[in-house]
Design a protein around this motif. Structure first.
Motif, PDB file in Angstrom:
ATOM      1  N   ARG A  15     -10.508   2.341 -28.190  1.00  0.00           N
ATOM      2  CA  ARG A  15      -9.512   2.818 -29.160  1.00  0.00           C
ATOM      3  C   ARG A  15     -10.187   3.180 -30.482  1.00  0.00           C
ATOM      4  O   ARG A  15      -9.852   4.190 -31.110  1.00  0.00           O
ATOM      5  N   ARG A  16     -11.142   2.365 -30.915  1.00  0.00           N
ATOM      6  CA  ARG A  16     -11.845   2.660 -32.165  1.00  0.00           C
ATOM      7  C   ARG A  16     -12.623   3.958 -32.060  1.00  0.00           C
ATOM      8  O   ARG A  16     -12.608   4.789 -32.981  1.00  0.00           O
ATOM      9  N   ARG A  17     -13.304   4.149 -30.925  1.00  0.00           N
ATOM     10  CA  ARG A  17     -14.084   5.363 -30.724  1.00  0.00           C
ATOM     11  C   ARG A  17     -13.194   6.606 -30.750  1.00  0.00           C
ATOM     12  O   ARG A  17     -13.558   7.635 -31.344  1.00  0.00           O
ATOM     13  N   ILE A  18     -12.048   6.507 -30.112  1.00  0.00           N
ATOM     14  CA  ILE A  18     -11.128   7.652 -30.117  1.00  0.00           C
ATOM     15  C   ILE A  18     -10.683   7.960 -31.543  1.00  0.00           C
ATOM     16  O   ILE A  18     -10.695   9.115 -31.986  1.00  0.00           O
ATOM     17  N   ALA A  19     -10.287   6.914 -32.279  1.00  0.00           N
ATOM     18  CA  ALA A  19      -9.810   7.115 -33.645  1.00  0.00           C
ATOM     19  C   ALA A  19     -10.895   7.680 -34.549  1.00  0.00           C
ATOM     20  O   ALA A  19     -10.613   8.476 -35.459  1.00  0.00           O
ATOM     21  N   ASP A  20     -12.157   7.277 -34.307  1.00  0.00           N
ATOM     22  CA  ASP A  20     -13.262   7.704 -35.170  1.00  0.00           C
ATOM     23  C   ASP A  20     -13.951   8.967 -34.678  1.00  0.00           C
ATOM     24  O   ASP A  20     -14.935   9.418 -35.282  1.00  0.00           O
ATOM     25  N   GLY A  21     -13.468   9.526 -33.563  1.00  0.00           N
ATOM     26  CA  GLY A  21     -14.080  10.751 -33.048  1.00  0.00           C
ATOM     27  C   GLY A  21     -15.426  10.546 -32.400  1.00  0.00           C
ATOM     28  O   GLY A  21     -16.232  11.483 -32.325  1.00  0.00           O
ATOM     29  N   PRO A  62     -17.904   9.383 -28.975  1.00  0.00           N
ATOM     30  CA  PRO A  62     -17.816   9.541 -27.512  1.00  0.00           C
ATOM     31  C   PRO A  62     -17.147   8.325 -26.854  1.00  0.00           C
ATOM     32  O   PRO A  62     -17.442   7.181 -27.211  1.00  0.00           O
ATOM     33  N   TRP A  63     -16.270   8.580 -25.889  1.00  0.00           N
ATOM     34  CA  TRP A  63     -15.550   7.486 -25.226  1.00  0.00           C
ATOM     35  C   TRP A  63     -15.178   7.798 -23.777  1.00  0.00           C
ATOM     36  O   TRP A  63     -14.924   6.897 -22.984  1.00  0.00           O
ATOM     37  N   MET A  64     -15.133   9.080 -23.410  1.00  0.00           N
ATOM     38  CA  MET A  64     -14.537   9.456 -22.129  1.00  0.00           C
ATOM     39  C   MET A  64     -15.251   8.874 -20.923  1.00  0.00           C
ATOM     40  O   MET A  64     -14.627   8.618 -19.893  1.00  0.00           O
ATOM     41  N   SER A  65     -16.546   8.609 -21.018  1.00  0.00           N
ATOM     42  CA  SER A  65     -17.292   8.076 -19.876  1.00  0.00           C
ATOM     43  C   SER A  65     -16.896   6.643 -19.545  1.00  0.00           C
ATOM     44  O   SER A  65     -17.232   6.138 -18.475  1.00  0.00           O
ATOM     45  N   GLN A  66     -16.179   5.980 -20.449  1.00  0.00           N
ATOM     46  CA  GLN A  66     -15.836   4.573 -20.243  1.00  0.00           C
ATOM     47  C   GLN A  66     -14.514   4.378 -19.505  1.00  0.00           C
ATOM     48  O   GLN A  66     -14.156   3.237 -19.181  1.00  0.00           O
ATOM     49  N   VAL A  67     -13.795   5.452 -19.251  1.00  0.00           N
ATOM     50  CA  VAL A  67     -12.526   5.359 -18.530  1.00  0.00           C
ATOM     51  C   VAL A  67     -12.563   6.320 -17.354  1.00  0.00           C
ATOM     52  O   VAL A  67     -13.327   7.298 -17.353  1.00  0.00           O
ATOM     53  N   PRO A  68     -11.754   6.098 -16.314  1.00  0.00           N
ATOM     54  CA  PRO A  68     -11.714   7.044 -15.199  1.00  0.00           C
ATOM     55  C   PRO A  68     -11.291   8.426 -15.694  1.00  0.00           C
ATOM     56  O   PRO A  68     -10.462   8.536 -16.611  1.00  0.00           O
TER      57      PRO A  68
END
Length: 223
Positions: free
Chosen positions: A190-196, A198-204
Motif C-alpha cells: 500500500r505504501r509503495r502504491i501511494a508513493d509511486g 514499484p509494487w506490481m511484482s508482489q501481487v498476482p
C-alpha cells in the motif's frame, strides 16, 4: 484433495499478495486438503482496512482463480458486527461433522499476539491452529515465554507435528516454517502504491490489474 478436513486461512488481504498465495499453497500441499481463504470484514485486533470488503474479496477471488484446491469463503463479509475468528470457527463446526478436523491458519506474527484475541483459548475447542513462518517472527516455542506465560503454556501443551494434525478434530497447534519466509507485506505494498514505487511484482497479475483499474491505495489527486 481431501474433503475430510476444513482448512481456513483468514486475513484482511488488503491487498492479497504472492506471500499469501505461497502460504495457502504450502498449507494445501502439507495437509493434502483444500484451503478456504476467508477475507475479514472488520477484524477487531487490527487497524481498519483500506479497501472495502467487496474489493478485497474480489481480489482474493482473482488471486485463486485456477489454483488447485484454493477457494474463497465470504462468510465473514456478511456480518454487521465485528469479525472474530471464534465466531467463524463456531459456524464452521456447526456445519461439519463433530469428527471433522478444522484447521485455522495464522501467521507467526498473529500467533505471537494470540493471547490478545477474543476468547482465544476457546479456539482450540473448535479447531487446530497452524502457524506459518513470517520474517522476523520465530516459531521457536521457547521464545513465547517472553511474550506471555499463558500463551507459552498453551503452545507447549498443544504443539504437535504437522503430519499428525488431521488425526483429531481440534485442540492442537502445528508449525509450518516457510523457508525462506515470504517478505511481501500488504502494508508495504500500500505504501509503495501511494508513493509511486514499484509494487506490481508482489501481487498476482490479475490483482495488480484490478488495483490499477480501481485506483486502490493511491493517494487522492489534489484539486
Amino acid at each position: 484433495m481431501t474433503m475430510h478436513a476444513w482448512v481456513g486461512y483468514g486475513g484482511t488481504f488488503d491487498p492479497i499478495h504472492c506471500g499469501h498465495l505461497a502460504v495457502a499453497r504450502a498449507v494445501r500441499d502439507a495437509l493434502g486438503a483444500d484451503v478456504q481463504l476467508v477475507p475479514a470484514a472488520d477484524p477487531p485486533h487490527k487497524d481498519a482496512t483500506h479497501a472495502d470488503a467487496s474489493h478485497r474479496a474480489r481480489m482474493v477471488e482473482l488471486a485463486v482463480a485456477g489454483e488447485r484446491g484454493l477457494h474463497v469463503d465470504r462468510r465473514e463479509l456478511a456480518r454487521d458486527e465485528p469479525s472474530y475468528s471464534i465466531d467463524t470457527l463456531r459456524e464452521v463446526r456447526a456445519e461439519v461433522r463433530d469428527a471433522t478436523p478444522i484447521v485455522w491458519v495464522v501467521g507467526a506474527d498473529s500467533l505471537a499476539q494470540l493471547h490478545r484475541w477474543h476468547r482465544w483459548r476457546e479456539l482450540f475447542d473448535l479447531a487446530h491452529l497452524l502457524a506459518a513462518g513470517r520474517p522476523g517472527f520465530s516459531l521457536d516455542p521457547a521464545g513465547f515465554a517472553e511474550i506471555d506465560a499463558g500463551l507459552a503454556d498453551a503452545i507447549g501443551r498443544r504443539l504437535q507435528p504437522l503430519d499428525t494434525l488431521l488425526d483429531a478434530p481440534s485442540g492442537a497447534l502445528a508449525l509450518l516454517p516457510m523457508e525462506p519466509p515470504r517478505t511481501e507485506s500488504s502494508t508495504d505494498i500500500r505504501r509503495r502504491i501511494a508513493d509511486g514505487e514499484p509494487w506490481m511484482s508482489q501481487v498476482p497479475p490479475p490483482v495488480a490489474a484490478y488495483i490499477d483499474r480501481h485506483r486502490l491505495y493511491a493517494r487522492p489527486v489534489s484539486a
